[in-house]
Design a protein around this motif. Structure first.
Motif, PDB file in Angstrom:
ATOM      1  N   THR A 127      34.839  37.913  44.811  1.00 47.32           N
ATOM      2  CA  THR A 127      35.703  38.505  43.736  1.00 47.32           C
ATOM      3  C   THR A 127      35.451  38.058  42.517  1.00 47.32           C
ATOM      4  OG1 THR A 127      37.416  38.655  45.650  1.00 47.32           O
ATOM      5  CG2 THR A 127      38.337  38.644  43.455  1.00 47.32           C
ATOM      6  N   THR A 128      35.454  38.673  41.520  1.00 50.26           N
ATOM      7  CA  THR A 128      35.209  38.170  40.146  1.00 50.26           C
ATOM      8  C   THR A 128      35.949  39.032  38.927  1.00 50.26           C
ATOM      9  OG1 THR A 128      33.306  38.159  38.591  1.00 50.26           O
ATOM     10  CG2 THR A 128      33.199  39.877  40.170  1.00 50.26           C
TER      11      THR A 128
ATOM     12  N   ASN B 133      40.686  45.588  41.716  1.00 48.39           N
ATOM     13  CA  ASN B 133      42.075  44.985  41.816  1.00 48.39           C
ATOM     14  C   ASN B 133      42.669  44.894  40.915  1.00 48.39           C
ATOM     15  OD1 ASN B 133      41.567  44.270  44.742  1.00 48.39           O
ATOM     16  ND2 ASN B 133      40.921  42.202  44.321  1.00 48.39           N
TER      17      ASN B 133
ATOM     18  N   VAL C 109      46.710  43.642  39.443  1.00 46.13           N
ATOM     19  CA  VAL C 109      47.980  42.946  39.517  1.00 46.13           C
ATOM     20  C   VAL C 109      48.929  43.816  38.582  1.00 46.13           C
ATOM     21  CG1 VAL C 109      49.389  40.957  39.593  1.00 46.13           C
ATOM     22  CG2 VAL C 109      47.170  40.828  40.280  1.00 46.13           C
TER      23      VAL C 109
ATOM     24  N   TYR D   4      52.710  41.703  42.190  1.00 41.69           N
ATOM     25  CA  TYR D   4      52.596  40.305  41.541  1.00 41.69           C
ATOM     26  C   TYR D   4      53.593  39.112  42.665  1.00 41.69           C
ATOM     27  CZ  TYR D   4      54.344  36.815  37.817  1.00 41.69           C
ATOM     28  OH  TYR D   4      54.393  35.824  36.984  1.00 41.69           O
TER      29      TYR D   4
ATOM     30  N   GLY E  18      41.743  32.890  44.824  1.00 43.70           N
ATOM     31  CA  GLY E  18      42.641  34.200  45.236  1.00 43.70           C
ATOM     32  C   GLY E  18      41.720  35.314  46.193  1.00 43.70           C
TER      33      GLY E  18
HETATM   34  N1  SAM Z   1      38.439  35.015  38.855  1.00 42.44           N
HETATM   35  C1  SAM Z   1      38.221  35.878  39.843  1.00 42.44           C
HETATM   36  C2  SAM Z   1      39.024  37.267  39.656  1.00 42.44           C
HETATM   37  O1  SAM Z   1      39.867  37.378  38.732  1.00 42.44           O
HETATM   38  O2  SAM Z   1      38.528  38.444  40.319  1.00 42.44           O
HETATM   39  C3  SAM Z   1      38.416  35.408  41.219  1.00 42.44           C
HETATM   40  C4  SAM Z   1      39.746  34.386  41.431  1.00 42.44           C
HETATM   41  S1  SAM Z   1      41.083  35.493  41.096  1.00 42.44           S
HETATM   42  C5  SAM Z   1      42.357  34.196  41.423  1.00 42.44           C
HETATM   43  C6  SAM Z   1      41.466  36.478  42.608  1.00 42.44           C
HETATM   44  C7  SAM Z   1      42.335  37.465  42.478  1.00 42.44           C
HETATM   45  O3  SAM Z   1      43.739  37.019  42.525  1.00 42.44           O
HETATM   46  C8  SAM Z   1      42.236  38.271  41.321  1.00 42.44           C
HETATM   47  O4  SAM Z   1      42.028  39.666  41.944  1.00 42.44           O
HETATM   48  C9  SAM Z   1      43.853  38.077  40.885  1.00 42.44           C
HETATM   49  O5  SAM Z   1      44.023  39.515  40.080  1.00 42.44           O
HETATM   50  C10 SAM Z   1      44.682  37.716  41.930  1.00 42.44           C
HETATM   51  N2  SAM Z   1      45.661  37.067  41.340  1.00 42.44           N
HETATM   52  C11 SAM Z   1      45.744  36.040  40.872  1.00 42.44           C
HETATM   53  N3  SAM Z   1      47.254  35.598  40.388  1.00 42.44           N
HETATM   54  C12 SAM Z   1      47.854  36.583  41.137  1.00 42.44           C
HETATM   55  C13 SAM Z   1      49.277  36.588  41.468  1.00 42.44           C
HETATM   56  N4  SAM Z   1      50.218  35.631  40.844  1.00 42.44           N
HETATM   57  N5  SAM Z   1      49.590  37.760  42.273  1.00 42.44           N
HETATM   58  C14 SAM Z   1      48.786  38.432  42.655  1.00 42.44           C
HETATM   59  N6  SAM Z   1      47.594  38.524  42.603  1.00 42.44           N
HETATM   60  C15 SAM Z   1      47.054  37.302  42.150  1.00 42.44           C
END
Ligand code: SAM
Ligand code: SF4
Length: 324
Positions: free
Chosen positions: A98-99, A159, A161, A190, A324
């Protein structure tokens, strides 16, 4: 070796490994604007990550997702991928990442060759201003990254949110953009995993609301669900859409996931208040058998899930540090 099963009868098959808590983005829903990074010396080295990953694979984990923070900030990323991919010989079936894709363009081909089977790319909006407001960064490098992954022949899923007052107007434009490119998309409700006091129930755009917005312009059909946490739909008879509705309709009863943070803490649920410090135990010299016993015990005690105690979790780790 014995599979990992919790006291609610759920067998674990998927592990998410956070490679770093560092990130070049500052998504409002994921972390504070000025985060406190975990101490560098506490982050697991590649050998430690691969050792822990192997231990889980030996106990029935067959799908690993590398995440963060932003995995592309790790200098030894390709080596990590190659060494974890070698666990296929011990039973690993799928290795994913996931990136945010903003730094992936020059590395896309290398990562596919190193062993990543599929990529989830976070793209919350297609409108550049909305994207900037949510991530505090620019969209152009992300779109370049997606193009590079597609050119490299990678399997890519998006993905997004969805947050009220931020990007709910972008749901349909983003869907239409993804449909035009044949890239599968999942909308995510969210979740209360961001900076303390930031999340508000009112800001959650529910699955039902997203479906209503999409339904004004497209035909949406429900299809039988699998083990994926997303509720699956087919749009206009051809396009696969998923919606992860952790808040309005938690899907915890068949949860088969575990996660380890960049310091090697095992969290059996995204919403667990505390983890099991496998990284620290490993550094104290515990052997694989003793570590496996700690893992089995933590997994056995896994809570029912979000449905059993909804709302924000009282713990210092926000989403970027949890993985995440
Ligand atoms: N940096 C990478 C990215 O953004 O894909 C990987 C880590 S990120 C924490 C992984 C996933 O967590 C992302 O798809 C992000 O949208 C989701 N995410 C982060 N905070 C969130 C939240 N409060 N509610 C739902 N999804 C969340
Ligand atoms: Fe970084 Fe991903 Fe969190 Fe955004 S969602 S701040 S890209 S870790």
């Amino acid at each position: 070796m014995s599979p990992l099963i919790d006291r609610h009868g759920r067998t674990k098959r998927k592990l998410r490994i956070s490679l770093t808590d560092r990130c070049n983005f500052r998504c409002t829903y994921c972390m504070p604007e000025h985060p406190d990074w975990l101490p560098r010396a506490s982050l697991l080295g590649r050998g430690e990550i691969v050792r822990l990953a192997g231990l889980f694979v030996d106990h029935g984990i067959d799908q690993i997702r590398l995440t963060g923070g932003e995995p592309l900030l790790r200098r030894d990323l390709s080596e990590c991928v190659r060494e974890i991919s070698a666990l296929r010989a011990r039973g690993l079936a799928r290795l994913s990442m996931t990136t945010n894709a903003s730094r992936i363009a020059p590395k896309a081909r290398e990562l596919v060759e190193a062993g990543i089977d599929d990529f989830n790319v976070s793209l919350d909006a297609i409108d550049p201003d909305t994207f900037r407001r949510l991530t505090r960064r620019e969209i152009a490098p992300v779109l370049d990254g997606i193009d590079a992954l597609v050119d490299a022949g990678a399997k890519v899923k998006l993905n997004a949110v969805v947050i009220r007052g931020d990007n709910e107007k972008d749901v349909v434009p983003l869907l239409e953009w993804a449909m035009a490119r044949g890239l599968p998309l999942r909308f995510i409700e969210y979740m209360p995993l961001d900076a303390p006091g930031h999340w508000k129930r009112d800001a959650v755009v529910s699955e039902a609301e997203m479906l209503a917005a999409i339904g004004e312009r497209h035909h949406v059909e429900s299809v039988p669900r699998s083990h994926d946490p997303a509720t699956p739909y087919v749009v206009d008879g051809r396009y696969p859409l998923g919606i992860i509705s952790t808040v309005s309709n938690p899907f915890c009863s068949t949860c088969d996931r575990l996660r380890i943070t960049a310091t090697g803490e095992l969290f059996t649920c995204l919403f667990s208040p505390i983890g099991t410090p496998l990284g620290a135990r490993l550094r104290e010299g515990l052997d694989d058998e003793a570590l496996a016993a700690q893992v089995a015990r933590a997994v056995w005690l896994k809570d029912a899930g979000y449905a059993s105690r909804p709302g924000p979790v009282d713990r210092p780790l926000t989403m970027h540090a949890m993985g995440g």
